[in-house]
Motif scaffolding. Structure first.
Motif, short mmCIF file in Angstrom:
data_model
loop_
_atom_site.label_atom_id
_atom_site.label_comp_id
_atom_site.label_asym_id
_atom_site.label_seq_id
_atom_site.Cartn_x
_atom_site.Cartn_y
_atom_site.Cartn_z
N ILE A 182 -1.72 5.11 2.22
CA ILE A 182 -2.98 4.54 2.70
C ILE A 182 -3.34 3.37 1.80
O ILE A 182 -3.64 3.55 0.60
N VAL A 183 -3.31 2.18 2.34
CA VAL A 183 -3.60 0.98 1.56
C VAL A 183 -4.06 -0.11 2.53
O VAL A 183 -3.69 -0.10 3.71
N ASN A 184 -4.89 -1.01 2.04
CA ASN A 184 -5.34 -2.14 2.86
C ASN A 184 -4.59 -3.40 2.44
O ASN A 184 -4.21 -3.55 1.27
N TYR A 185 -4.41 -4.30 3.40
CA TYR A 185 -3.76 -5.57 3.06
C TYR A 185 -4.26 -6.68 3.97
O TYR A 185 -4.43 -6.49 5.18
N ASP A 186 -4.53 -7.84 3.37
CA ASP A 186 -4.72 -9.06 4.15
C ASP A 186 -4.19 -10.23 3.32
O ASP A 186 -4.07 -10.15 2.10
N GLU A 187 -3.87 -11.30 4.01
CA GLU A 187 -3.21 -12.44 3.36
C GLU A 187 -4.07 -13.07 2.27
O GLU A 187 -3.57 -13.55 1.26
N LEU A 258 7.70 -3.49 2.10
CA LEU A 258 7.60 -2.10 2.54
C LEU A 258 6.15 -1.62 2.55
O LEU A 258 5.71 -0.93 3.47
N LEU A 259 5.39 -2.03 1.53
CA LEU A 259 3.99 -1.60 1.46
C LEU A 259 3.14 -2.30 2.52
O LEU A 259 2.19 -1.71 3.05
N LYS A 260 3.48 -3.53 2.85
CA LYS A 260 2.76 -4.21 3.93
C LYS A 260 2.92 -3.44 5.24
O LYS A 260 1.98 -3.31 6.03
N GLU A 261 4.12 -2.93 5.46
CA GLU A 261 4.37 -2.14 6.67
C GLU A 261 3.55 -0.85 6.66
O GLU A 261 3.05 -0.41 7.70
N GLU A 262 3.40 -0.26 5.48
CA GLU A 262 2.59 0.96 5.37
C GLU A 262 1.12 0.66 5.68
O GLU A 262 0.45 1.44 6.36
N ALA A 263 0.63 -0.47 5.18
CA ALA A 263 -0.76 -0.86 5.45
C ALA A 263 -0.97 -1.04 6.94
O ALA A 263 -1.99 -0.61 7.50
#
Length: 316
Positions: A182-187, A258-263
């Motif tokens: 569980i993680v958030n991501y934006d550019e 990989l973590l971007k895909e999880e987000a």
């Protein structure tokens, strides 16, 4: 003196005269009648997790100070009803309340802030339950996905329950458990995680270990979860027999992707609580309900063996 006594007596009698009608009026006063709230609950045709939550229904009715009547319909029935055909059934159960001026007034703030929606006929309360069914998702037979934050004590507890089940030979045949993050991501802002940058960095390392050392992944978690906030993750890797340099060499490029895909995946399901369980790609569950899936009784934290978990059930 006599005049004073006479005056006091007159006042006392007058007081009794005014008080008596008030008492009679109080006896005649009736409690205000409760609003009538007509609930329609659209349920899953496939899974029990997509059925009505009776405690939730009672809680909403109490908030509305309303007397509820409940009609339960299946997704197929709702989709065929012209008044309900165009609603969003991506997550079930879906709670609908027949719209009246009184009901709308009581839920005005919820509508204003987007917690509720409305059309001509209903107040719509989407995604109200901690467990439910993602309608229309492609199934993943036999797969239990465990969403965690890597530095959340409750997430670590869930992982420890799996580790203990592996040791005890209680893992169900033909079924698998996969850890998701569980993680958030934006550019603009990059990654964001509840427990800070060290948490999402640990997520990256675990993703790489799962990819390149799958046979040592759970061993690493067993060691790491003893002190998951320690900065000495390298010691845990070495103890688990993992090449630290190989993992860190892939951190900045492959690991980040990989973590971007999880987000993206966590956002797709709207998962934000650690731990959350996803059964067969369609059914969202919590600790209690996940343990009810056949073969996964070991996920009941109340039945954990000594050493399997260090904290009570809950979520981050």
């Amino acid at each position: 003196m006599k005049k004073l006594l006479t005056l006091l007596l007159v006042c006392a009698v007058a007081g009794l005269a005014f008080a008596a009608p008030a008492k009679k009026a109080a006896k005649k006063a009736k409690a205000p009648e409760k609003t009538k709230a007509e609930f329609i609950i659209v349920e899953s045709d496939e899974y029990d997790a997509g059925k009505e939550d009776v405690l939730l229904t009672a809680g909403i009715a109490q908030f509305l100070n309303a007397e509820p009547t409940v009609t339960k319909v299946s997704y197929k029935e709702a989709a065929a009803d012209p008044k309900m055909a165009n609603l969003d059934y991506s997550f079930l159960p879906l709670y609908l309340i027949k719209k009246t001026d009184d009901i709308r007034a009581k839920l005005e703030k919820h509508l204003q802030y987007g917690y509720a929606q409305e059309n001509d006929d209903f107040i719509i309360l989407p995604r109200q339950t901690r467990q439910g069914v993602f309608n229309g998702k492609t199934g993943k037979p036999g797969v239990m996905e465990l969403f965690v934050m890597s530095q959340c004590p409750y997430g670590a507890m869930a992982e420890n329950l799996v580790i203990q089940a592996q040791k005890d030979g209680k893992m169900p045949e033909g079924k698998d458990i996969k850890v998701r993050y569980i993680v958030n991501y934006d550019e603009k802002n990059g990654f964001g995680s509840l427990h800070g940058p060290a948490e999402w960095e640990e997520d990256v390392r675990q993703l790489l270990i799962a990819k390149y050392y799958p046979e040592k992944f759970w061993k690493y978690l067993e060691i790491r979860n003893k002190d998951y906030r320690s900065s000495r993750w390298d010691k845990a890797m070495e103890e688990a027999g993992i090449n630290t340099k190989k993992i860190m060499k892939k951190f900045d490029k492959e690991g980040i992707e990989l973590l971007k895909e999880e987000a993206k995946y966590a956002a797709e399901y709207g998962v934000n609580a650690s731990p959350t369980f996803l059964w067969e790609g369609k059914v969202q569950l919590d600790f209690g309900s996940a343990a009810q899936i056949e073969g996964f009784g070991f996920l009941n934290p109340n039945a954990a063996q000594p050493g399997a978990a260090a904290v009570p059930a809950g979520s981050c």
